[in-house]
Design an enzyme around this catalytic site. Sequence first.
Site, PDB file in Angstrom:
ATOM      1  N   SER A 186      10.995  -6.331  10.445  1.00 41.23           N
ATOM      2  CA  SER A 186      10.967  -6.128   8.992  1.00 41.23           C
ATOM      3  C   SER A 186       9.590  -6.154   8.370  1.00 41.23           C
ATOM      4  O   SER A 186       9.423  -5.673   7.251  1.00 41.23           O
ATOM      5  CB  SER A 186      11.843  -7.188   8.306  1.00 41.23           C
ATOM      6  OG  SER A 186      11.326  -8.486   8.549  1.00 41.23           O
ATOM      7  N   HIS A 214      17.835  -4.213   9.696  1.00 38.46           N
ATOM      8  CA  HIS A 214      17.029  -3.148   9.103  1.00 38.46           C
ATOM      9  C   HIS A 214      17.241  -1.800   9.780  1.00 38.46           C
ATOM     10  O   HIS A 214      16.502  -0.851   9.491  1.00 38.46           O
ATOM     11  CB  HIS A 214      15.553  -3.545   9.154  1.00 38.46           C
ATOM     12  CG  HIS A 214      15.239  -4.760   8.343  1.00 38.46           C
ATOM     13  ND1 HIS A 214      14.935  -4.701   6.994  1.00 38.46           N
ATOM     14  CD2 HIS A 214      15.211  -6.073   8.675  1.00 38.46           C
ATOM     15  CE1 HIS A 214      14.719  -5.924   6.549  1.00 38.46           C
ATOM     16  NE2 HIS A 214      14.888  -6.776   7.536  1.00 38.46           N
ATOM     17  N   LYS A 245      21.069  -5.107   2.903  1.00 34.91           N
ATOM     18  CA  LYS A 245      20.142  -3.985   3.041  1.00 34.91           C
ATOM     19  C   LYS A 245      20.902  -2.682   2.737  1.00 34.91           C
ATOM     20  O   LYS A 245      21.196  -2.394   1.604  1.00 34.91           O
ATOM     21  CB  LYS A 245      19.524  -3.964   4.428  1.00 34.91           C
ATOM     22  CG  LYS A 245      18.381  -4.907   4.746  1.00 34.91           C
ATOM     23  CD  LYS A 245      18.391  -6.243   4.185  1.00 34.91           C
ATOM     24  CE  LYS A 245      17.291  -7.150   4.640  1.00 34.91           C
ATOM     25  NZ  LYS A 245      17.604  -8.569   4.419  1.00 34.91           N
TER      26      LYS A 245
END
Length: 400
Positions: A186, A214, A245
Amino acid sequence: MADLLSKFDPLIAEREALLATGVRDPYAIVMDKVLSPTEAMINGRKTILLGTYNYMGMTFDPDVIAAGKQALDEFGSGTTGSRVLNGTYQGHKACEDALKEFYGTEHAIVFSTGYQANLGMISTLAGKGDYIILDADSHASIYDGCWLGDAEIVRFRHNSVEDLDKRLGRLPAEAGKLVVLEGVYSMMGDIAPLQEMVAVSKKHGAMILVDEAHGMGFFGEHGRGVFEEAGVEADVDFVVGTFSKSVGTVGGFCVSNHPKFEVLRLVCRPYVFTASLPPSVVATAATSIRKLMHAGDKRAHLWKNSRRLHQGLRDMGYKLGTETAQSAIIAVILTDMAQAVALWQGLLEAGLYVNTARPPATPAGMFLLRCSLCAEHSDEQVEQILGMFESAGRATGVIP
């Protein structure tokens, strides 16, 4: 009497010295109003959002919002209970069903946050006498899961297949071993060489957990993550992810095909001893996950945005965390905190919000601005963003 907070005095002094120069606090920004996945009002100014992890732009999807409102009306504002007591509603099962369909797995378990998903899974799977082998740059939630579980922790050099192989080879053959990897890291936005790492882990008899926080939504044919794109779905034992996310709400999960997986609901402390997600949250998550199954056009646009921004920043002379666009995260590397905050403030005053990051979130001595793109950023917004980086970069002396 000893002051237990005195250990933080150096950080307090550093922060006060920085704020005394007249810059704003980059960790105290307030969103006065959020207009869309890509714009908000900050300090009375319309600002483009480039630091939200809202990769697929699902936060304002009409179907997602409608599902949340309906659940709020029908089930109330919260469960006030753990999943093993009164905290499992129909919506929690529906959310787990959506995950199983999305990932094509037999099992799915939903946690109250993505942090808790890593904390719970890692600490429960590997305990005293077992080994956890993890990338040195692993997320804080992964490290915290290791410490909670009391397993032996073995770090290997970031993204080094050779070092992973070497360290696994030194461990007792009969010991329980869990290799923890991340699809996308990240801070820098780089991806793990999962195909090679999974092969090495299997050679040494280790089980494998991959965190796709992610990567979910825009990697792989079905958007399952880097592990799908790498073709190692059949060899990965556990996949952990988050709803905060690409899914666009809050929560965490783990999916698996392990035949004994359901016992984790009885022994995983961060699952057993915390209240379950509100009904409106699991309703929005389930709706979003089902829509992400058919989001090929959004995925393609997000990748176009990422490549355009990465190339544009490189052409200006910025130092970036990766040679090419590897994900929706682009890290702009700066020399120190003062330079990072100066550029961050220049961008904010121009109408662009990005994240600042510093140790311990980053490797020692590294300061950066982290950009996270959204599938809802228009081509025009990406060009605006590049213009802002050019003007603010020159004004602060970061680029020529």
